[in-house]
Design an enzyme around this catalytic site. Structure first.
Site, PDB file in Angstrom:
ATOM      1  N   THR A 216      61.879  74.177  62.937  1.00 29.41           N
ATOM      2  CA  THR A 216      61.993  73.848  61.512  1.00 29.41           C
ATOM      3  C   THR A 216      60.639  74.031  60.828  1.00 29.41           C
ATOM      4  O   THR A 216      59.608  73.900  61.479  1.00 29.41           O
ATOM      5  CB  THR A 216      62.427  72.372  61.421  1.00 29.41           C
ATOM      6  OG1 THR A 216      63.780  72.291  61.822  1.00 29.41           O
ATOM      7  CG2 THR A 216      62.264  71.784  60.041  1.00 29.41           C
ATOM      8  N   GLY A 267      62.114  67.968  64.784  1.00 32.17           N
ATOM      9  CA  GLY A 267      62.512  67.419  66.080  1.00 32.17           C
ATOM     10  C   GLY A 267      64.006  67.157  66.120  1.00 32.17           C
ATOM     11  O   GLY A 267      64.783  67.796  65.398  1.00 32.17           O
TER      12      GLY A 267
HETATM   13  N1  ASP Z   1      65.120  68.476  62.744  1.00 35.69           N
HETATM   14  C1  ASP Z   1      65.879  69.688  62.775  1.00 35.69           C
HETATM   15  C2  ASP Z   1      67.347  69.330  62.851  1.00 35.69           C
HETATM   16  O1  ASP Z   1      67.694  68.442  63.590  1.00 35.69           O
HETATM   17  C3  ASP Z   1      65.534  70.588  63.911  1.00 35.69           C
HETATM   18  C4  ASP Z   1      64.071  70.953  64.007  1.00 35.69           C
HETATM   19  O2  ASP Z   1      63.209  70.196  63.615  1.00 35.69           O
HETATM   20  O3  ASP Z   1      63.764  72.057  64.466  1.00 35.69           O
HETATM   21  O4  ASP Z   1      68.118  69.974  62.198  1.00 35.69           O
END
Ligand code: ASP
Length: 348
Positions: A216, A267
């Protein structure tokens, strides 16, 4: 003790005290000469288990990508631009970079498509815009900003978000624009491995086994007018089920900004949501007497489990925190005093 001795002692005491006083003055003068931070920016490109065996050429591509994103934000803020413009521009830059799981390079859903989430928040007004499950918007963060500024609502989902996009001039693409070979292979592994996983496997085990990083992107900024803003954009988690919404577009969970702090998370979204993480960090600073770094540490160490998340945050005086409880997080920062860094692992 005669009069002369007493006088001499008094004189020595006076000289010592004067010396201490002047030394103190000089030191505080030196301290107050530290220029106050006028603007500051931090960004992330996802947290997770990022192998240190990353080939040098790929590692360099990540550093270069992060550097370019830092420069994008610097250009806005150095010229007196707003924190809101800075975070939108930085996130657009990272969305356009296929290395990161947002925009081009987004992960695959269980159905083999891409569904994107994004949110943006203006700390000076508490206005926010968010979208989830969009499939044809090239830069979801700009649609989120449009929602914030043009709509009477804050959050649009799925088909509704697409219909909202139809009323704007945001650039549209076919869903396969978001395709990258790496993410495709990660999805293929996910599909293959899901049959080997037991029904009790946590979503984290699944993600870990499949693709040990998230990816992300997010940015937080303080501008020269003292305003804070946060923005986050993602493709979510590899092999996510139909309609799954993560923390990113949920105001206060993955994205939050007020007059105290701006925070963007990355995360395991479900865990980040359960702690209403980004808002909790701002509240710990505002009501709990925590420093910005202390608040982020508290979330990472006391509320979340190891390997779950990372946060970037900036406060109203330009302090920056970029921390994770995963082995790595793509991240970078810069401020008006010329302090800047770009990092992937804990100690570099
Ligand atoms: N937090 C994001 C999600 O759960 C994933 C990520 O941080 O890469 O959609």
């Amino acid at each position: 003790m005669n009069f002369t001795t007493t006088f001499r002692h008094l004189l020595i005491a006076f000289l010592v005290l004067s010396l201490l006083y002047f030394t103190g003055c000089t030191q505080s003068a030196e301290t107050s000469e530290e220029p106050a931070i006028e603007w500051a920016l931090a960004l992330h490109g996802g947290a997770g288990t990022i192998s240190k065996d990353l080939p040098d050429s790929i590692r360099q591509q990540y550093y270069d990508g992060l550097e370019r994103a830092v420069r994008t934000g610097e250009l806005v803020l150095r010229d007196g631009g707003s924190a809101l413009d800075a975070v939108e521009q930085v996130v657009r830059n990272l969305e356009n970079n296929p290395l990161f799981n947002a925009g081009k390079g987004a992960v695959f859903t269980a159905e083999g498509t891409h569904e994107l989430d994004a949110a943006i928040m203006d700390g000076s007004t508490l206005e926010a815009g968010a979208i989830t499950g969009v499939t044809t918007v090239k830069n979801p963060i700009s649609l989120a900003r449009n929602v914030m500024e043009e709509s009477r609502h804050i959050f649009f989902s799925g088909q509704g978000a697409e219909s909202y996009a139809d009323q704007t001039d945001v650039e549209r693409v076919e869903n396969d624009y978001f395709f990258t070979q790496n993410r495709y292979e990660a999805w293929q592994r996910a599909q293959g491995q899901s049959s080997n996983l037991s029904p009790e496997s946590s979503p984290l085990d699944r993600e870990w086994l499949i693709d040990k990083k998230f990816g992300t992107v997010g940015a937080v900024a303080l501008d020269a007018d003292g305003n804070l803003a946060a923005a986050t954009s993602t493709g979510g988690m590899t092999n996510k089920q139909f309609g799954r919404v993560g923390d990113v577009p949920i105001i206060g969970s993955g994205t939050y900004a007020n007059h105290i702090a701006a925070v963007s998370a990355t995360g395991w979204g479900e865990k980040i949501m359960q702690q209403v993480s980004a808002n909790t960090i701002a509240n710990l600073v505002e009501f709990g007497g925590y420093s910005l770094e202390g608040a982020v540490d508290y979330l990472l160490n006391e509320r979340l489990q190891p390997d779950e998340a990372g946060f970037i945050a900036v406060d109203s005086v330009g302090n920056i925190a970029m921390k994770m409880n995963t082995p790595g997080m793509f991240r970078g920062s810069i401020n008006s005093n010329g302090e800047q860094e770009v990092m992937i692992w804990e100690n570099e």
